[in-house]
Scaffold this motif. Structure first.
Motif, PDB file in Angstrom:
ATOM      1  N   THR A 222       1.151  -1.447  -0.272  1.00 43.96           N
ATOM      2  CA  THR A 222       0.335  -0.526  -0.014  1.00 43.96           C
ATOM      3  C   THR A 222       0.689   0.611  -0.105  1.00 43.96           C
ATOM      4  OG1 THR A 222      -1.585  -1.133   1.463  1.00 43.96           O
ATOM      5  CG2 THR A 222      -1.986   0.879   1.326  1.00 43.96           C
ATOM      6  N   LYS A 223       2.127   1.095   0.901  1.00 46.83           N
ATOM      7  CA  LYS A 223       2.726   2.594   0.205  1.00 46.83           C
ATOM      8  C   LYS A 223       3.775   2.613  -0.609  1.00 46.83           C
ATOM      9  CE  LYS A 223       4.163   2.820   5.638  1.00 46.83           C
ATOM     10  NZ  LYS A 223       5.260   2.960   7.036  1.00 46.83           N
ATOM     11  N   VAL A 224       4.056   1.242  -1.757  1.00 46.86           N
ATOM     12  CA  VAL A 224       4.348   1.833  -2.335  1.00 46.86           C
ATOM     13  C   VAL A 224       3.601   2.079  -3.802  1.00 46.86           C
ATOM     14  CG1 VAL A 224       5.973   0.551  -4.728  1.00 46.86           C
ATOM     15  CG2 VAL A 224       6.239  -0.645  -2.411  1.00 46.86           C
ATOM     16  N   ARG A 225       2.309   1.731  -3.616  1.00 46.44           N
ATOM     17  CA  ARG A 225       0.957   2.214  -4.600  1.00 46.44           C
ATOM     18  C   ARG A 225       0.912   3.240  -4.540  1.00 46.44           C
ATOM     19  NH1 ARG A 225      -1.978  -2.609  -3.327  1.00 46.44           N
ATOM     20  NH2 ARG A 225      -1.179  -3.994  -4.935  1.00 46.44           N
ATOM     21  N   ASP A 226       1.186   4.156  -3.320  1.00 42.57           N
ATOM     22  CA  ASP A 226       0.513   5.501  -2.461  1.00 42.57           C
ATOM     23  C   ASP A 226       2.495   6.678  -2.500  1.00 42.57           C
ATOM     24  OD1 ASP A 226      -1.644   4.567  -1.926  1.00 42.57           O
ATOM     25  OD2 ASP A 226      -1.629   4.350   0.149  1.00 42.57           O
TER      26      ASP A 226
ATOM     27  N   LEU B  86      -0.038  -7.080  -7.209  1.00 46.36           N
ATOM     28  CA  LEU B  86       1.359  -6.276  -8.026  1.00 46.36           C
ATOM     29  C   LEU B  86       0.310  -5.828  -8.857  1.00 46.36           C
ATOM     30  CD1 LEU B  86       3.775  -9.156  -8.021  1.00 46.36           C
ATOM     31  CD2 LEU B  86       3.620  -7.363  -5.623  1.00 46.36           C
ATOM     32  N   ASP B  87      -1.350  -5.386  -9.222  1.00 47.37           N
ATOM     33  CA  ASP B  87      -1.720  -4.760 -10.145  1.00 47.37           C
ATOM     34  C   ASP B  87      -1.168  -3.123  -9.657  1.00 47.37           C
ATOM     35  OD1 ASP B  87      -2.609  -6.535 -11.263  1.00 47.37           O
ATOM     36  OD2 ASP B  87      -4.190  -6.028 -10.237  1.00 47.37           O
ATOM     37  N   ALA B  88      -0.603  -2.222 -10.888  1.00 48.04           N
ATOM     38  CA  ALA B  88      -0.243  -0.822 -10.653  1.00 48.04           C
ATOM     39  C   ALA B  88       1.444  -0.565  -9.418  1.00 48.04           C
ATOM     40  CB  ALA B  88      -1.104  -0.235  -9.467  1.00 48.04           C
ATOM     41  N   VAL B  89       1.706  -1.791  -9.816  1.00 43.37           N
ATOM     42  CA  VAL B  89       3.663  -1.570  -9.209  1.00 43.37           C
ATOM     43  C   VAL B  89       4.742  -2.659  -9.919  1.00 43.37           C
ATOM     44  CG1 VAL B  89       3.262  -1.227  -7.043  1.00 43.37           C
ATOM     45  CG2 VAL B  89       2.924  -3.624  -7.693  1.00 43.37           C
ATOM     46  N   ALA B  90       5.067  -1.699 -10.638  1.00 38.00           N
ATOM     47  CA  ALA B  90       7.265  -2.944 -11.050  1.00 38.00           C
ATOM     48  C   ALA B  90       7.172  -3.795  -9.714  1.00 38.00           C
ATOM     49  CB  ALA B  90       7.534  -1.942 -11.849  1.00 38.00           C
ATOM     50  N   SER B  91       7.978  -4.941 -10.760  1.00 35.38           N
ATOM     51  CA  SER B  91       8.461  -6.185  -9.662  1.00 35.38           C
ATOM     52  C   SER B  91       9.540  -6.727 -10.214  1.00 35.38           C
ATOM     53  CB  SER B  91       7.214  -7.098  -9.112  1.00 35.38           C
ATOM     54  OG  SER B  91       6.546  -7.781 -10.060  1.00 35.38           O
ATOM     55  N   ARG B  92      10.034  -6.841  -8.950  1.00 34.06           N
ATOM     56  CA  ARG B  92      11.492  -8.560  -9.541  1.00 34.06           C
ATOM     57  C   ARG B  92      11.340  -9.237  -8.104  1.00 34.06           C
ATOM     58  NH1 ARG B  92      17.265  -5.467 -11.334  1.00 34.06           N
ATOM     59  NH2 ARG B  92      18.720  -7.731 -11.776  1.00 34.06           N
ATOM     60  N   VAL B  93      11.842 -10.791  -8.898  1.00 30.97           N
ATOM     61  CA  VAL B  93      11.900 -11.465  -8.307  1.00 30.97           C
ATOM     62  C   VAL B  93      13.422 -11.737  -7.735  1.00 30.97           C
ATOM     63  CG1 VAL B  93      12.079 -14.019  -7.279  1.00 30.97           C
ATOM     64  CG2 VAL B  93       9.949 -12.797  -9.416  1.00 30.97           C
ATOM     65  N   LEU B  94      13.366 -11.629  -5.605  1.00 29.62           N
ATOM     66  CA  LEU B  94      14.089 -11.495  -5.168  1.00 29.62           C
ATOM     67  C   LEU B  94      14.952 -13.056  -4.559  1.00 29.62           C
ATOM     68  CD1 LEU B  94      16.767 -10.112  -3.860  1.00 29.62           C
ATOM     69  CD2 LEU B  94      14.646 -10.016  -2.123  1.00 29.62           C
ATOM     70  N   LEU B  95      13.451 -14.309  -4.365  1.00 27.93           N
ATOM     71  CA  LEU B  95      14.208 -15.087  -3.969  1.00 27.93           C
ATOM     72  C   LEU B  95      12.923 -15.984  -4.279  1.00 27.93           C
ATOM     73  CD1 LEU B  95      15.603 -17.286  -2.038  1.00 27.93           C
ATOM     74  CD2 LEU B  95      14.730 -15.702   0.243  1.00 27.93           C
ATOM     75  N   GLU B  96      13.368 -17.591  -4.232  1.00 31.74           N
ATOM     76  CA  GLU B  96      12.244 -18.311  -4.929  1.00 31.74           C
ATOM     77  C   GLU B  96      12.190 -19.074  -3.345  1.00 31.74           C
ATOM     78  OE1 GLU B  96       9.814 -18.080  -6.582  1.00 31.74           O
ATOM     79  OE2 GLU B  96      10.874 -17.617  -8.756  1.00 31.74           O
TER      80      GLU B  96
ATOM     81  N   ARG C 167       7.727 -16.397  -3.212  1.00 32.49           N
ATOM     82  CA  ARG C 167       9.170 -15.490  -3.516  1.00 32.49           C
ATOM     83  C   ARG C 167       8.349 -14.807  -2.924  1.00 32.49           C
ATOM     84  NH1 ARG C 167       7.293 -15.260 -10.115  1.00 32.49           N
ATOM     85  NH2 ARG C 167       8.664 -16.999 -10.755  1.00 32.49           N
ATOM     86  N   LYS C 168       9.844 -13.583  -2.567  1.00 29.98           N
ATOM     87  CA  LYS C 168       9.895 -12.429  -1.963  1.00 29.98           C
ATOM     88  C   LYS C 168      10.890 -11.838  -3.466  1.00 29.98           C
ATOM     89  CE  LYS C 168      11.163 -13.406   3.122  1.00 29.98           C
ATOM     90  NZ  LYS C 168      11.480 -14.044   2.744  1.00 29.98           N
ATOM     91  N   THR C 169       9.640 -10.801  -3.707  1.00 31.52           N
ATOM     92  CA  THR C 169       9.490 -10.143  -4.332  1.00 31.52           C
ATOM     93  C   THR C 169       9.740  -8.485  -3.795  1.00 31.52           C
ATOM     94  OG1 THR C 169       8.223 -11.400  -5.604  1.00 31.52           O
ATOM     95  CG2 THR C 169       8.080  -8.834  -6.793  1.00 31.52           C
ATOM     96  N   PHE C 170      10.821  -7.958  -4.918  1.00 31.48           N
ATOM     97  CA  PHE C 170      11.168  -6.535  -5.003  1.00 31.48           C
ATOM     98  C   PHE C 170      10.175  -4.924  -5.579  1.00 31.48           C
ATOM     99  CE2 PHE C 170      13.280  -2.417  -6.074  1.00 31.48           C
ATOM    100  CZ  PHE C 170      13.988  -2.552  -5.141  1.00 31.48           C
ATOM    101  N   VAL C 171       9.582  -4.658  -5.471  1.00 31.88           N
ATOM    102  CA  VAL C 171       8.187  -3.730  -6.235  1.00 31.88           C
ATOM    103  C   VAL C 171       8.334  -2.402  -5.767  1.00 31.88           C
ATOM    104  CG1 VAL C 171       6.518  -5.664  -5.917  1.00 31.88           C
ATOM    105  CG2 VAL C 171       6.932  -3.751  -3.633  1.00 31.88           C
ATOM    106  N   TRP C 172       8.220  -1.495  -6.662  1.00 35.91           N
ATOM    107  CA  TRP C 172       8.562  -0.201  -6.760  1.00 35.91           C
ATOM    108  C   TRP C 172       7.730  -0.028  -7.780  1.00 35.91           C
ATOM    109  CZ3 TRP C 172      11.596  -3.274  -9.933  1.00 35.91           C
ATOM    110  CH2 TRP C 172      11.448  -3.018 -11.149  1.00 35.91           C
TER     111      TRP C 172
END
Length: 307
Positions: A134-138, A154-164, A266-271
């Motif tokens: 929520t904080k990333v989206r806002d 993950l709608d409205a954010v970009a993402s990249r997988v950090l860890l499976e 997954r642990k995912t990096f989002v922005w």
């Protein structure tokens, strides 16, 4: 409509107080009030409802807020872009984190980032995965590492997988061979120690149990993996926890067994979607650079389970 006015508007909206907003912007309160009144006149409707102890956004103010934040972010990004071109990248980078990142490449990335860009002020803020999303989206934070958000989150954010990763069962030693998987039905018959409903991991475990027609009943809910293991050591129950957590190690007090069927996450990096700020872009570029290094020059981010 000036950027400074929008800065004042966002400050009042976030602080819910003209007095606190003035202190945050290092100006006197009448200056804030005059700018907000001028903005309201320009837009043709009130932006705040003045209550006895706070101010709250009107519908018009709520509509303006994301646009104001986007304008300020774009202006800041432009300034930082030219600072980056001159080799003097500065500014702020606020990263949200969940627990269990000490075993990933996040610490090494932050270390290299600090050495390359000492003028960027990096701040870490911990919270649950849903709150961080929520904080990333806002736009309240630049990016976050979250634990396995479900489809659509993950709608409205970009993402990249950090860890499976996957969830494993942790039992007191001697009770079961480590190479014998534990069916979820068997796990459900035990007192369970695992993540609370505020954790992004909890949803994955709950959905896996539901798919097997089982009810997930957590007897002791905690997102602290070390505490989960301490409760297992006291033979209170069995823990369902992240296999990637370095806390597991090779502790002779426990046996770690896979679950059947496996619960993968997954642990995912989002922005936030759109053009990232210069500090965030520098972080992403550094991640790519370290990932592409040949063997022997340093390991990249973990994109598969390393044990």
């Amino acid at each position: 409509m000036e950027l400074r006015t929008l800065e004042y508007f966002v400050a009042v909206a976030e602080e819910r107080s003209f007095t606190k907003a003035a202190a945050r912007c290092h100006v006197v309160q009448p200056a804030i009030s005059q700018q907000i009144q001028a903005l309201e006149k320009e837009l043709g409707e009130p932006l705040f409802e003045r209550l006895p102890r706070q101010v709250v956004l009107t519908s018009g103010g709520a509509a303006l807020l994301p646009h104001a934040r986007a304008c300020l972010a774009a202006a800041a990004s432009a300034v930082l872009e030219f600072a980056d071109r001159s080799g003097l990248l500065s500014g702020t980078f606020v990263l949200g984190t969940v627990g269990g990142l000490e075993g990933t490449t996040v610490p090494r990335l932050l270390g290299e980032y600090h050495r390359r860009y000492p003028r960027v002020a990096v701040s870490l803020t911990g919270a649950s995965s849903p709150l961080l999303l929520t904080k990333v989206r806002d736009g309240r934070i630049d990016a976050a590492v979250v634990a396995g958000p479900p489809e659509g989150a993950l709608d409205a954010v970009a993402s990249r997988v950090l860890l499976e990763d996957q969830i494993v069962a942790v039992l007191p030693a001697g009770g079961r061979p480590a190479n014998r998987p534990m069916p979820l039905e068997e796990a459900a018959r035990n007192p369970l120690v695992s993540y609370g409903p505020d954790s992004g991991v909890h949803a994955y475990i709950r959905e896996a149990f539901s798919a097997e027609g089982l009810r997930l009943d957590i007897a002791y809910a905690t997102n602290d993996v070390a505490l989960q293991l301490a409760l297992v050591a006291e033979r209170i129950g069995i823990a369902l926890t992240s296999q990637a957590s370095p806390v597991l190690g090779r502790d002779p007090r426990f046996v770690v067994v896979p679950l059947e069927p496996a619960i993968r996450l997954r642990k995912t990096f989002v922005w936030r979607g759109g053009r990232p700020s210069a500090p965030l872009r520098a972080f992403l570029d550094l991640w790519t650079e370290l990932s592409d290094r040949p063997p022997g020059e340093g390991a990249g981010p973990r994109t598969a389970m390393d044990g």
